[in-house]
Every structure is written in C-alpha cells, then in structure tokens.
Design an enzyme around this catalytic site. Structure first.
Site, PDB file in Angstrom:
ATOM      1  N   HIS A 156      -2.094  -5.216   7.463  1.00 57.11           N
ATOM      2  CA  HIS A 156      -2.777  -6.145   7.226  1.00 57.11           C
ATOM      3  C   HIS A 156      -4.295  -5.818   7.295  1.00 57.11           C
ATOM      4  CE1 HIS A 156      -4.722  -9.986   8.656  1.00 57.11           C
ATOM      5  NE2 HIS A 156      -4.405 -10.290   7.337  1.00 57.11           N
ATOM      6  N   ARG A 185     -11.175 -10.346  -3.243  1.00 59.43           N
ATOM      7  CA  ARG A 185     -10.871 -10.111  -1.759  1.00 59.43           C
ATOM      8  C   ARG A 185     -10.715  -8.315  -2.038  1.00 59.43           C
ATOM      9  NH1 ARG A 185      -6.470  -6.873   0.436  1.00 59.43           N
ATOM     10  NH2 ARG A 185      -6.390  -7.741   2.817  1.00 59.43           N
ATOM     11  N   VAL A 186     -11.298  -7.729  -1.085  1.00 54.52           N
ATOM     12  CA  VAL A 186     -11.305  -6.401  -0.862  1.00 54.52           C
ATOM     13  C   VAL A 186     -10.741  -5.978   0.314  1.00 54.52           C
ATOM     14  CG1 VAL A 186     -12.375  -4.035  -0.917  1.00 54.52           C
ATOM     15  CG2 VAL A 186     -13.091  -5.567  -2.376  1.00 54.52           C
ATOM     16  N   GLY A 187      -9.457  -5.340   0.551  1.00 51.78           N
ATOM     17  CA  GLY A 187      -9.112  -5.225   2.068  1.00 51.78           C
ATOM     18  C   GLY A 187      -9.667  -3.607   2.590  1.00 51.78           C
ATOM     19  N   ASP A 188      -8.875  -3.250   3.527  1.00 51.24           N
ATOM     20  CA  ASP A 188      -8.952  -1.980   4.137  1.00 51.24           C
ATOM     21  C   ASP A 188      -9.175  -0.767   3.121  1.00 51.24           C
ATOM     22  OD1 ASP A 188      -6.337  -2.658   4.354  1.00 51.24           O
ATOM     23  OD2 ASP A 188      -6.178  -0.483   4.927  1.00 51.24           O
ATOM     24  N   THR A 220       0.662  -1.326   0.183  1.00 50.30           N
ATOM     25  CA  THR A 220      -0.025   0.001  -0.143  1.00 50.30           C
ATOM     26  C   THR A 220       0.968   1.358  -0.074  1.00 50.30           C
ATOM     27  OG1 THR A 220      -1.735  -1.196   1.300  1.00 50.30           O
ATOM     28  CG2 THR A 220      -2.027   1.142   1.207  1.00 50.30           C
TER      29      THR A 220
HETATM   30  N1  GLY Z   1      -3.654  -2.924   3.376  1.00 50.64           N
HETATM   31  C1  GLY Z   1      -3.872  -3.205   2.081  1.00 50.64           C
HETATM   32  C2  GLY Z   1      -4.549  -4.610   1.977  1.00 50.64           C
HETATM   33  O1  GLY Z   1      -4.571  -5.438   3.194  1.00 50.64           O
HETATM   34  O2  GLY Z   1      -5.375  -4.622   1.272  1.00 50.64           O
END
Ligand code: GLY
Length: 310
Positions: free
Chosen positions: A222, A197-200, A169
C-alpha cells in the site's frame, strides 16, 4: 564476491488463477538478471533487465498489464538507484511507455535531476528517443474487467486491502561481483487511483533505496502506508544498526502494520550477499538467484530451491 539478484512480482492477495504465472514470471526475471551478473554486468544493469522483463509480462502490475486509474488510463511510476554513488532516477505518472524503469535509468544517467513527472517525463522520453507505445497497448483485458468491477477508489482500496490487493508492483535488488548493490521498482499503482496520484514506488527511500554501505531494498504494498514510514529507508536504518536483512525487513513491515495499518512486502540484499524476501500480505511471488541456486516462493513460509542451470 558472490553475485545475487532477488526479484518480486508484488505483495497482494494473488488469486489462484494468477499464482503459477506469477511464480514463473519472477523465476524468469531472476534468471534474466542473474545472467547479466554472471556475464560480469553491473547490479544496475541486472535490476533494470529483470524489471524490464516483468514490465513486459502482463501478469504483473507494471508496464504491460498495469492497473488503470479512475479515468481508465495507465499512469506508471518507476525508480532505479545505484548503491555505489547514490545516483538515482525516477519517473511518475508517465503514459505510453512500455518500460518506465529504463526511462528512470535515463533520468539518472542523462539529467542532473532525480525525478521527472507526467508530460515532462514523456517529453524527456521523446527527446531521448525512448520508444513509446499506444496507451491501449499496455491495457490487458483482465485489467479492463477488474477495473469495471472496482469502479470507485474507495471500494477498490477497501476490497483490495482486506482481500485482494490491487495487483501490486514489481522490483529487483542485486549485488554484483564488484560489490556494488542496486535496486529498481516499477508499478501501475493502485487500481482506480485519482488521476495524478503518485505512490511509493518512484520515491527515493520509500519504494526503493540502495547504498553500498548497507544494502539495496525494493518495496511493494500500500503506497500511502509505505510513504508514511519511508519503508525502504527504514529497513536500511535497521541494517545500519546491526540487524540482519531478514530481521530488518520483518521489523519494518511489522511497524508499518502497527503504526499505519499498512500491508506490503520487501526484498533486500546486503553488500555481503545476504538476502531476504518478506511480506505481510497473503502472497508475494519472489525469486532469488545466487551461485548455482534459484530460490522462489509465493506463500508466507514457502522457500523452494532448484538447481540454477545457466
Ligand atoms: N506500491 C505501489 C503503489 O502503491 O503505488
């Protein structure tokens, strides 16, 4: 009002061979964003410019150089937010887009929605005339080799969590000379993530948040852990309760570590120009430009300063 921009290139165990390029990359991005602010540009324009520069830099996991999912494809997430109005735009799981942060900006500026995902986001990009690139153009040889080494999501996460974070990121926060704050975050996500999958990063309050009443935050680390504790909003909540930007960041990252065993980092700027760059991973490349000073670091206690010549 003294304008300031802070950028990060991801919190993870950055290997020595990428260390110098990561530091150089964040310094250049901070200078790019700061030149926008010094020219009277908005915090929003500054964070977009800084993040675009890091998306174009293959050392970072965003745009060119993004990590690959378990199908060997690039899927990108990004967010941008305006602290003046709380206007926000985000995209998730987009392909063929070199600068997802600018697509997120278009979602904010040109639609009544906050987030577009997958093929819908790509269709919107086409309708806006946003430039697309062949998918392979975003994939570096370095990432293809790393992807081959970490074939399964479980192995990838465990190895990355314990030793080498998956190249995580980029982000920027800024305060402009009119007192507005903004944030932007962009990522390729976690290597070998499941398709879709989508993260934060694109989620408001997790990967970023900006409010002129409290400050602007961009997070890294994470994604599933950051989502569980809504890290960006947690940091803002501590600021609202009177904590300094530095204490708010440290308390929130510590809480994420204790509560869900997640590691990561954050950059924060307050409406009065206080800023912080904090992380619980081994390393995070970051840089901040304010007045005539350029600050930067990579290791936990490192705070280097140079005269900023713009
Ligand atoms: N921090 C980026 C992700 O986990 O997608």
């Amino acid at each position: 009002m003294s304008a300031v921009i802070v950028v990060h290139g991801g919190a993870w165990a950055i290997p020595d061979e990428l260390a110098q390029a990561s530091v150089d990359g964040v310094k250049s991005a901070a200078c790019q964003g700061f030149s926008v602010l010094k020219g009277g540009g908005s915090a929003l324009d500054a964070v977009e410019a800084a993040v675009r520069m890091m998306e174009d830099n293959t050392v970072f996991n965003a745009g060119h150089g993004a990590t690959l999912n378990n199908n060997g494809d690039v899927e990108l997430d990004a967010i941008i937010m305006d602290g003046k109005t709380l206007a926000c735009g985000a995209v998730s799981s987009v392909k063929n887009i070199a600068n997802p942060v600018s697509l997120a900006r278009a979602v904010m500026d040109k639609t009544s929605h906050v987030m577009l995902t997958g093929s819908g986001a790509n269709q919107f990009a086409e309708s806006m005339g946003v430039e697309t690139v062949p998918t392979d153009a975003l994939v570096t040889e370095y990432e293809r080799k790393e992807w081959e080494k970490h074939k399964t999501y479980v192995n990838g996460v465990m190895e990355d969590f314990n030793a080498q974070w998956a190249h995580d990121t980029v982000g920027a926060v800024a305060l402009d000379c009119t007192g507005n704050v903004a944030c932007a975050t962009s990522t390729g996500g976690i290597r070998n993530k499941k398709i879709g999958r989508v993260g934060d990063s694109p989620v408001i309050g997790s990967g970023g948040y900006a409010d002129n009443f409290s400050g602007a935050v961009s997070c890294t680390g994470h994604g599933e852990s950051i989502l569980k504790v809504t890290l960006a909003r947690l940091i803002v909540s501590h600021i609202e309760q009177g904590k300094s930007v530095s204490d708010a960041s440290q308390l929130s990252l510590q809480y994420m570590g204790e509560r869900v065993h997640g590691a990561g980092g954050s950059i924060v700027v307050s409406p009065s120009g206080q800023w912080a760059a904090t992380f619980t991973t081994e390393r995070m490349a970051w840089a901040a430009a304010q007045q005539d000073e350029l600050w930067y670091g990579l290791e936990p206690s490192q705070r280097n300063k140079e005269h900023f010549s713009q």
